[in-house]
Design a protein around this motif. Sequence first.
Motif, short mmCIF file in Angstrom:
data_model
loop_
_atom_site.label_atom_id
_atom_site.label_comp_id
_atom_site.label_asym_id
_atom_site.label_seq_id
_atom_site.Cartn_x
_atom_site.Cartn_y
_atom_site.Cartn_z
N ALA A 1 11.55 -1.47 -7.25
CA ALA A 1 10.52 -1.80 -6.26
C ALA A 1 10.52 -3.30 -5.96
O ALA A 1 10.13 -3.70 -4.86
N LEU A 2 10.94 -4.09 -6.92
CA LEU A 2 10.97 -5.54 -6.68
C LEU A 2 12.25 -5.91 -5.94
O LEU A 2 12.31 -6.87 -5.24
N VAL B 1 2.30 -6.96 -3.67
CA VAL B 1 1.94 -5.63 -3.15
C VAL B 1 1.58 -4.70 -4.30
O VAL B 1 0.54 -4.04 -4.29
N GLN C 1 6.72 -11.21 -2.94
CA GLN C 1 5.90 -10.44 -2.02
C GLN C 1 5.73 -9.00 -2.51
O GLN C 1 4.63 -8.45 -2.49
N HIS C 2 6.79 -8.40 -2.99
CA HIS C 2 6.72 -7.04 -3.51
C HIS C 2 5.85 -6.99 -4.76
O HIS C 2 5.10 -6.03 -4.96
N LEU D 1 10.89 -12.59 -1.25
CA LEU D 1 10.73 -11.14 -1.06
C LEU D 1 10.31 -10.46 -2.36
O LEU D 1 9.44 -9.59 -2.36
N THR D 2 10.90 -10.88 -3.46
CA THR D 2 10.54 -10.31 -4.77
C THR D 2 9.08 -10.63 -5.08
O THR D 2 8.33 -9.77 -5.55
N GLN E 1 8.86 3.56 -3.77
CA GLN E 1 9.98 3.12 -4.61
C GLN E 1 9.52 2.88 -6.05
O GLN E 1 10.20 3.25 -7.00
N ASN F 1 6.02 -0.82 5.31
CA ASN F 1 6.68 -1.49 4.18
C ASN F 1 5.90 -1.27 2.89
O ASN F 1 6.50 -1.13 1.82
N ILE G 1 7.38 0.40 -0.57
CA ILE G 1 7.33 -0.27 -1.87
C ILE G 1 6.61 0.62 -2.88
O ILE G 1 7.06 0.78 -4.02
N ARG G 2 5.50 1.22 -2.46
CA ARG G 2 4.73 2.09 -3.35
C ARG G 2 5.57 3.30 -3.78
O ARG G 2 5.60 3.66 -4.95
N CYS H 1 -0.94 -9.10 2.46
CA CYS H 1 0.43 -9.55 2.15
C CYS H 1 1.24 -9.84 3.41
O CYS H 1 2.42 -10.18 3.32
#
Length: 84
Positions: free
Chosen positions: A83-84, A40, A36-37, A33-34, A74, A67, A71-72, A61
């Motif tokens: 964000a991560l 992004v 993937q972020h 997940l980290t 955050q 999502n 992320i953006r 992604c």
Amino acid sequence: MMILKNQKYSVKLTAEQRKELEKTIRSKSEKELTKQHAKVLLNLDENDRNPLTVEQAAKKCKLHPENIYKIRKQFAVEGIDRAL
């Protein structure tokens, strides 16, 4: 919670942040997940020559556009670590 899609949150990474995110993606110990972020954020980086749109980043992604917006936002509001 509804994200306002027309509200623009910018992702403008420094050279140091880009290096950190690229290192995160290559790391064997980081959670998926980290990673993937991190991908992004790199794809949305407006300091890059060709930043992707939210829709393009979502497709690349394999995430829902909602999502990507989260992320953006955050990143813009709380910083890279959150964000991560």
